[in-house]
Design a protein around this motif. Structure first.
Motif, short mmCIF file in Angstrom:
data_model
loop_
_atom_site.label_atom_id
_atom_site.label_comp_id
_atom_site.label_asym_id
_atom_site.label_seq_id
_atom_site.Cartn_x
_atom_site.Cartn_y
_atom_site.Cartn_z
N ARG A 108 40.97 -37.50 6.77
CA ARG A 108 42.21 -37.44 5.96
C ARG A 108 43.28 -38.17 6.76
O ARG A 108 43.91 -37.58 7.62
CB ARG A 108 42.64 -35.99 5.74
CG ARG A 108 41.64 -35.13 5.03
CD ARG A 108 41.70 -35.38 3.54
NE ARG A 108 40.86 -34.42 2.83
CZ ARG A 108 41.34 -33.37 2.17
NH1 ARG A 108 42.63 -33.15 2.10
NH2 ARG A 108 40.52 -32.55 1.57
N TYR A 109 43.40 -39.46 6.47
CA TYR A 109 44.34 -40.25 7.26
C TYR A 109 45.77 -40.12 6.78
O TYR A 109 46.04 -40.00 5.60
CB TYR A 109 43.94 -41.72 7.25
CG TYR A 109 42.73 -41.98 8.11
CD1 TYR A 109 42.84 -41.91 9.49
CD2 TYR A 109 41.50 -42.26 7.53
CE1 TYR A 109 41.73 -42.13 10.29
CE2 TYR A 109 40.39 -42.48 8.32
CZ TYR A 109 40.51 -42.41 9.71
OH TYR A 109 39.42 -42.61 10.49
N THR A 110 46.65 -40.15 7.74
CA THR A 110 48.07 -40.15 7.45
C THR A 110 48.74 -41.02 8.51
O THR A 110 48.09 -41.43 9.48
CB THR A 110 48.64 -38.71 7.49
OG1 THR A 110 50.03 -38.74 7.17
CG2 THR A 110 48.46 -38.08 8.85
N SER A 111 50.00 -41.31 8.32
CA SER A 111 50.70 -42.06 9.37
C SER A 111 51.10 -41.08 10.46
O SER A 111 51.29 -39.90 10.22
CB SER A 111 51.95 -42.73 8.80
OG SER A 111 52.91 -41.76 8.48
N SER A 112 51.19 -41.59 11.67
CA SER A 112 51.56 -40.72 12.78
C SER A 112 52.93 -40.08 12.56
O SER A 112 53.16 -38.94 12.95
CB SER A 112 51.57 -41.50 14.08
OG SER A 112 50.28 -41.96 14.37
N ASN A 139 44.00 -39.27 11.97
CA ASN A 139 43.09 -38.50 11.13
C ASN A 139 43.49 -37.04 11.26
O ASN A 139 43.26 -36.43 12.30
CB ASN A 139 41.64 -38.72 11.56
CG ASN A 139 40.66 -37.88 10.76
OD1 ASN A 139 41.04 -37.22 9.79
ND2 ASN A 139 39.41 -37.92 11.16
N ALA A 140 44.09 -36.50 10.21
CA ALA A 140 44.60 -35.13 10.27
C ALA A 140 43.50 -34.11 10.52
O ALA A 140 43.76 -33.00 10.97
CB ALA A 140 45.33 -34.79 8.97
N MET A 141 42.26 -34.49 10.25
CA MET A 141 41.14 -33.58 10.49
C MET A 141 40.99 -33.25 11.97
O MET A 141 40.53 -32.17 12.33
CB MET A 141 39.84 -34.18 9.97
CG MET A 141 39.68 -34.11 8.48
SD MET A 141 39.75 -32.40 7.89
CE MET A 141 39.02 -32.64 6.27
N GLU A 142 41.35 -34.21 12.83
CA GLU A 142 41.15 -34.00 14.27
C GLU A 142 41.88 -32.76 14.80
O GLU A 142 41.24 -31.86 15.33
CB GLU A 142 41.58 -35.23 15.06
CG GLU A 142 40.59 -36.39 14.97
CD GLU A 142 41.04 -37.58 15.79
OE1 GLU A 142 40.77 -38.71 15.38
OE2 GLU A 142 41.69 -37.36 16.83
N PRO A 143 43.21 -32.71 14.65
CA PRO A 143 43.88 -31.52 15.18
C PRO A 143 43.46 -30.24 14.48
O PRO A 143 43.43 -29.17 15.11
CB PRO A 143 45.38 -31.82 14.94
CG PRO A 143 45.43 -32.94 13.98
CD PRO A 143 44.15 -33.70 14.15
N TYR A 151 52.05 -33.17 7.57
CA TYR A 151 50.84 -33.30 6.78
C TYR A 151 49.74 -32.39 7.32
O TYR A 151 49.06 -31.69 6.58
CB TYR A 151 50.39 -34.76 6.82
CG TYR A 151 49.18 -35.09 5.98
CD1 TYR A 151 49.27 -35.14 4.59
CD2 TYR A 151 47.95 -35.36 6.57
CE1 TYR A 151 48.17 -35.44 3.82
CE2 TYR A 151 46.84 -35.66 5.80
CZ TYR A 151 46.95 -35.70 4.43
OH TYR A 151 45.86 -36.00 3.67
N VAL A 152 49.60 -32.38 8.63
CA VAL A 152 48.59 -31.54 9.27
C VAL A 152 48.88 -30.07 8.98
O VAL A 152 47.99 -29.29 8.64
CB VAL A 152 48.54 -31.79 10.79
CG1 VAL A 152 47.70 -30.74 11.49
CG2 VAL A 152 47.99 -33.18 11.08
N LEU A 199 33.45 -33.63 13.06
CA LEU A 199 34.34 -34.66 12.52
C LEU A 199 33.57 -35.76 11.79
O LEU A 199 34.05 -36.30 10.79
CB LEU A 199 35.20 -35.26 13.64
CG LEU A 199 36.35 -34.36 14.09
CD1 LEU A 199 36.95 -34.84 15.40
CD2 LEU A 199 37.43 -34.32 13.01
N ASN A 200 32.37 -36.06 12.26
CA ASN A 200 31.58 -37.10 11.59
C ASN A 200 31.04 -36.64 10.24
O ASN A 200 30.71 -37.46 9.39
CB ASN A 200 30.42 -37.53 12.49
CG ASN A 200 30.85 -38.55 13.52
OD1 ASN A 200 31.79 -39.31 13.29
ND2 ASN A 200 30.18 -38.57 14.65
N LYS A 201 30.94 -35.34 10.06
CA LYS A 201 30.42 -34.83 8.79
C LYS A 201 31.51 -34.60 7.76
O LYS A 201 31.23 -34.41 6.59
CB LYS A 201 29.67 -33.52 9.02
CG LYS A 201 28.33 -33.73 9.68
CD LYS A 201 27.52 -32.46 9.66
CE LYS A 201 26.12 -32.72 10.18
NZ LYS A 201 25.27 -31.55 10.09
#
Ligand SMILES: [Zn+2]
Length: 95
Positions: free
Chosen positions: A53-57, A11-15, A63-64, A47-49
């Motif tokens: 934005r998923y991407t492959s590792s 989930n690119a949102m994490e970093p 992407y990030v 992050l829950n709100k």
């Protein structure tokens, strides 16, 4: 379950959320409480709100980076992050 494939998803949102949190709050030392628990609670609430934005590792880093440079996205995330900080500061999950 040896037939299960391993799907490396990120989930690119994490970093991005973590980076914005560090730059805008931790480095500025503006948090009322900056203990590990409150920091984690703020990150989780943010992050829950936000839509993930998923991407492959494999494609992840590029992407990030591209997403991080999106000013509109940054400002959207900061809005949610600011709200989350306020919620946790008002009601920390510890005495
Ligand atoms: Zn705390």
């Amino acid at each position: 379950m040896k037939d299960t494939k391993e799907y490396a998803v990120l989930n690119a949102m994490e970093p991005i959320v973590i980076r914005l949190f560090e730059d805008n709050y931790l480095k500025q030392r503006t948090l009322v409480c900056d203990c590990d628990k409150c920091q984690l609670d703020i990150l989780l609430l943010t992050l829950n709100k936000l839509p993930p934005r998923y991407t492959s590792s494999q494609a992840g880093e590029a992407y990030v980076k591209a997403l991080y440079l999106n000013n509109q996205l940054q400002s959207d995330i900061l809005t949610v992050l600011t709200q989350a900080v306020k919620v946790i500061e008002d009601r920390p999950s510890h005495p």
